[in-house]
Motif scaffolding. Structure first.
Motif, PDB file in Angstrom:
ATOM      1  N   LEU A 145       0.830  -1.196   0.000  1.00  0.00           N
ATOM      2  CA  LEU A 145       0.000   0.000   0.000  1.00  0.00           C
ATOM      3  C   LEU A 145       0.869   1.252   0.000  1.00  0.00           C
ATOM      4  O   LEU A 145       1.992   1.239   0.529  1.00  0.00           O
ATOM      5  CB  LEU A 145      -0.920   0.018   1.216  1.00  0.00           C
ATOM      6  CG  LEU A 145      -1.951  -1.126   1.305  1.00  0.00           C
ATOM      7  CD1 LEU A 145      -2.590  -1.146   2.676  1.00  0.00           C
ATOM      8  CD2 LEU A 145      -3.009  -0.977   0.224  1.00  0.00           C
ATOM      9  N   GLN A 146       0.335   2.330  -0.567  1.00  0.00           N
ATOM     10  CA  GLN A 146       1.035   3.613  -0.567  1.00  0.00           C
ATOM     11  C   GLN A 146      -0.003   4.730  -0.581  1.00  0.00           C
ATOM     12  O   GLN A 146      -0.967   4.664  -1.340  1.00  0.00           O
ATOM     13  CB  GLN A 146       1.970   3.731  -1.769  1.00  0.00           C
ATOM     14  CG  GLN A 146       2.801   5.007  -1.784  1.00  0.00           C
ATOM     15  CD  GLN A 146       3.771   5.023  -2.960  1.00  0.00           C
ATOM     16  OE1 GLN A 146       3.388   5.381  -4.074  1.00  0.00           O
ATOM     17  NE2 GLN A 146       5.005   4.617  -2.706  1.00  0.00           N
ATOM     18  N   GLU A 147       0.215   5.730   0.283  1.00  0.00           N
ATOM     19  CA  GLU A 147      -0.710   6.858   0.325  1.00  0.00           C
ATOM     20  C   GLU A 147       0.044   8.136   0.646  1.00  0.00           C
ATOM     21  O   GLU A 147       1.102   8.114   1.291  1.00  0.00           O
ATOM     22  CB  GLU A 147      -1.802   6.635   1.378  1.00  0.00           C
ATOM     23  CG  GLU A 147      -2.809   5.562   1.004  1.00  0.00           C
ATOM     24  CD  GLU A 147      -4.077   5.658   1.833  1.00  0.00           C
ATOM     25  OE1 GLU A 147      -4.439   6.788   2.242  1.00  0.00           O
ATOM     26  OE2 GLU A 147      -4.689   4.610   2.080  1.00  0.00           O
ATOM     27  N   ALA A 148      -0.511   9.268   0.214  1.00  0.00           N
ATOM     28  CA  ALA A 148       0.061  10.571   0.525  1.00  0.00           C
ATOM     29  C   ALA A 148      -0.100  10.855   2.019  1.00  0.00           C
ATOM     30  O   ALA A 148      -1.112  10.467   2.636  1.00  0.00           O
ATOM     31  CB  ALA A 148      -0.631  11.654  -0.296  1.00  0.00           C
ATOM     32  N   PHE A 149       0.896  11.526   2.598  1.00  0.00           N
ATOM     33  CA  PHE A 149       0.865  11.837   4.024  1.00  0.00           C
ATOM     34  C   PHE A 149       1.897  12.917   4.313  1.00  0.00           C
ATOM     35  O   PHE A 149       3.021  12.851   3.808  1.00  0.00           O
ATOM     36  CB  PHE A 149       1.185  10.585   4.848  1.00  0.00           C
ATOM     37  CG  PHE A 149       1.103  10.785   6.345  1.00  0.00           C
ATOM     38  CD1 PHE A 149      -0.125  10.799   6.981  1.00  0.00           C
ATOM     39  CD2 PHE A 149       2.247  10.966   7.105  1.00  0.00           C
ATOM     40  CE1 PHE A 149      -0.216  10.972   8.357  1.00  0.00           C
ATOM     41  CE2 PHE A 149       2.170  11.126   8.485  1.00  0.00           C
ATOM     42  CZ  PHE A 149       0.933  11.132   9.116  1.00  0.00           C
ATOM     43  N   THR A 150       1.533  13.896   5.104  1.00  0.00           N
ATOM     44  CA  THR A 150       2.481  14.936   5.508  1.00  0.00           C
ATOM     45  C   THR A 150       3.111  14.534   6.836  1.00  0.00           C
ATOM     46  O   THR A 150       2.421  14.466   7.863  1.00  0.00           O
ATOM     47  CB  THR A 150       1.780  16.298   5.646  1.00  0.00           C
ATOM     48  OG1 THR A 150       1.204  16.650   4.387  1.00  0.00           O
ATOM     49  CG2 THR A 150       2.781  17.364   6.051  1.00  0.00           C
ATOM     50  N   PHE A 151       4.405  14.240   6.791  1.00  0.00           N
ATOM     51  CA  PHE A 151       5.112  13.754   7.975  1.00  0.00           C
ATOM     52  C   PHE A 151       6.110  14.778   8.475  1.00  0.00           C
ATOM     53  O   PHE A 151       6.916  15.306   7.704  1.00  0.00           O
ATOM     54  CB  PHE A 151       5.839  12.446   7.657  1.00  0.00           C
ATOM     55  CG  PHE A 151       6.680  11.933   8.797  1.00  0.00           C
ATOM     56  CD1 PHE A 151       6.079  11.297   9.875  1.00  0.00           C
ATOM     57  CD2 PHE A 151       8.061  12.099   8.805  1.00  0.00           C
ATOM     58  CE1 PHE A 151       6.854  10.831  10.944  1.00  0.00           C
ATOM     59  CE2 PHE A 151       8.833  11.634   9.852  1.00  0.00           C
ATOM     60  CZ  PHE A 151       8.222  11.002  10.930  1.00  0.00           C
ATOM     61  N   LEU A 152       6.042  15.061   9.778  1.00  0.00           N
ATOM     62  CA  LEU A 152       7.030  15.901  10.448  1.00  0.00           C
ATOM     63  C   LEU A 152       7.811  15.035  11.418  1.00  0.00           C
ATOM     64  O   LEU A 152       7.255  14.122  12.046  1.00  0.00           O
ATOM     65  CB  LEU A 152       6.342  17.041  11.198  1.00  0.00           C
ATOM     66  CG  LEU A 152       5.552  18.026  10.324  1.00  0.00           C
ATOM     67  CD1 LEU A 152       4.829  19.042  11.203  1.00  0.00           C
ATOM     68  CD2 LEU A 152       6.470  18.726   9.335  1.00  0.00           C
ATOM     69  N   PRO A 153       9.121  15.256  11.571  1.00  0.00           N
ATOM     70  CA  PRO A 153       9.957  14.376  12.399  1.00  0.00           C
ATOM     71  C   PRO A 153       9.448  14.229  13.831  1.00  0.00           C
ATOM     72  O   PRO A 153       8.926  15.171  14.429  1.00  0.00           O
ATOM     73  CB  PRO A 153      11.322  15.070  12.367  1.00  0.00           C
ATOM     74  CG  PRO A 153      11.326  15.840  11.087  1.00  0.00           C
ATOM     75  CD  PRO A 153       9.912  16.304  10.909  1.00  0.00           C
ATOM     76  N   ILE A 154       9.619  13.028  14.360  1.00  0.00           N
ATOM     77  CA  ILE A 154       9.305  12.734  15.760  1.00  0.00           C
ATOM     78  C   ILE A 154      10.506  13.126  16.617  1.00  0.00           C
ATOM     79  O   ILE A 154      11.644  12.777  16.290  1.00  0.00           O
ATOM     80  CB  ILE A 154       8.979  11.236  15.925  1.00  0.00           C
ATOM     81  CG1 ILE A 154       7.724  10.891  15.123  1.00  0.00           C
ATOM     82  CG2 ILE A 154       8.793  10.874  17.395  1.00  0.00           C
ATOM     83  CD1 ILE A 154       7.423   9.400  15.077  1.00  0.00           C
TER      84      ILE A 154
END
Length: 229
Positions: free
Chosen positions: A175-184
């Protein structure tokens, strides 16, 4: 040299030094590799052991068996700290007779920003469920149609970049989807359960690797390929 030229020169030098510093920081980031049997055996001050997980044999070497009830390892470590992108891999064997929802690996906070590798067990099969929380953004990747037999060894991977999430099982994209990720930037790690001690994993785990960049299947950890899965 005029004042304007001098100012431009100073700004250019400052920008170059800042860029060099960022590049140096990126180059110093290295892989995190955990042989789970070593984590259990070493019993360091940063590791809390829950229950009685056991070292067992696997086709790869020594692994750790988790009973699905109270076995887990809690590490006072945050290997994803400030990473803008990464590839999280695991070699494991989910067993029969576990609960439906199982958290296998949890990194980050218990309820806030976090990354989870999970499975859902249905009868004699399971399907991969990965979950990312970044600030107010949340996204699971899971499909009950993408099932695999329990009781076998698998390689799974979760690739996180600033704009997308991707999951793999045995090197095959699921699976693959768009997502806005900010570092943990805060949190800990739990192996075999969620950080708040719910949804225990039943099965064996051999190795976990975190690469601080997006990698493709050709560069995944070596794993045994079973075409009957």
């Amino acid at each position: 040299m005029t004042s304007a030229t001098r100012l431009i020169t100073i700004l250019f030098v400052c920008f170059s030094l800042a860029t060099k510093g960022q590049n140096s920081e990126n180059k110093t980031k290295t892989n995190t590799e955990w042989l789970v049997a070593n984590l259990l055996r070493e019993k360091s001050n940063t590791t809390e052991i829950s229950g009685n997980p056991q070292i067992t044999n696997s086709p790869y070497g020594e692994a750790v068996a988790f009973n699905g009830k109270d076995d887990a390892l809690f590490l006072n470590e945050l290997p994803l700290n400030s990473l803008q992108e990464f590839t999280l891999e695991m070699i494991f064997k989910p067993d029969l007779n576990g609960v439906f929802e199982q958290r296998v690996l949890h990194i980050g906070e218990s309820r806030e920003s976090r990354i989870l590798l999970e499975i859902r067990a249905v009868d004699s099969n399971w399907y991969f469920d990965v979950f990312a929380v970044s600030g107010t953004n949340k996204k699971p990747l899971a499909s009950e149609k993408l099932i695999h037999p329990l009781g076998k060894w698998y390689h799974v991977a979760f690739v996180v970049t600033p704009n997308k999430l991707t999951s793999y099982v045995n090197g095959k994209l699921e699976l693959q989807e768009a997502f806005t990720f900010l570092p943990i930037t805060t949190g800990k790690t739990a192996i075999g359960v969620r950080l708040n001690k719910v949804s225990w994993f039943k099965g064996d785990i051999y190795k976990i690797r975190i690469t601080p960049k997006e990698i493709k299947p050709d560069d995944f950890m070596p794993f045994l390929k079973d075409e009957t899965r």
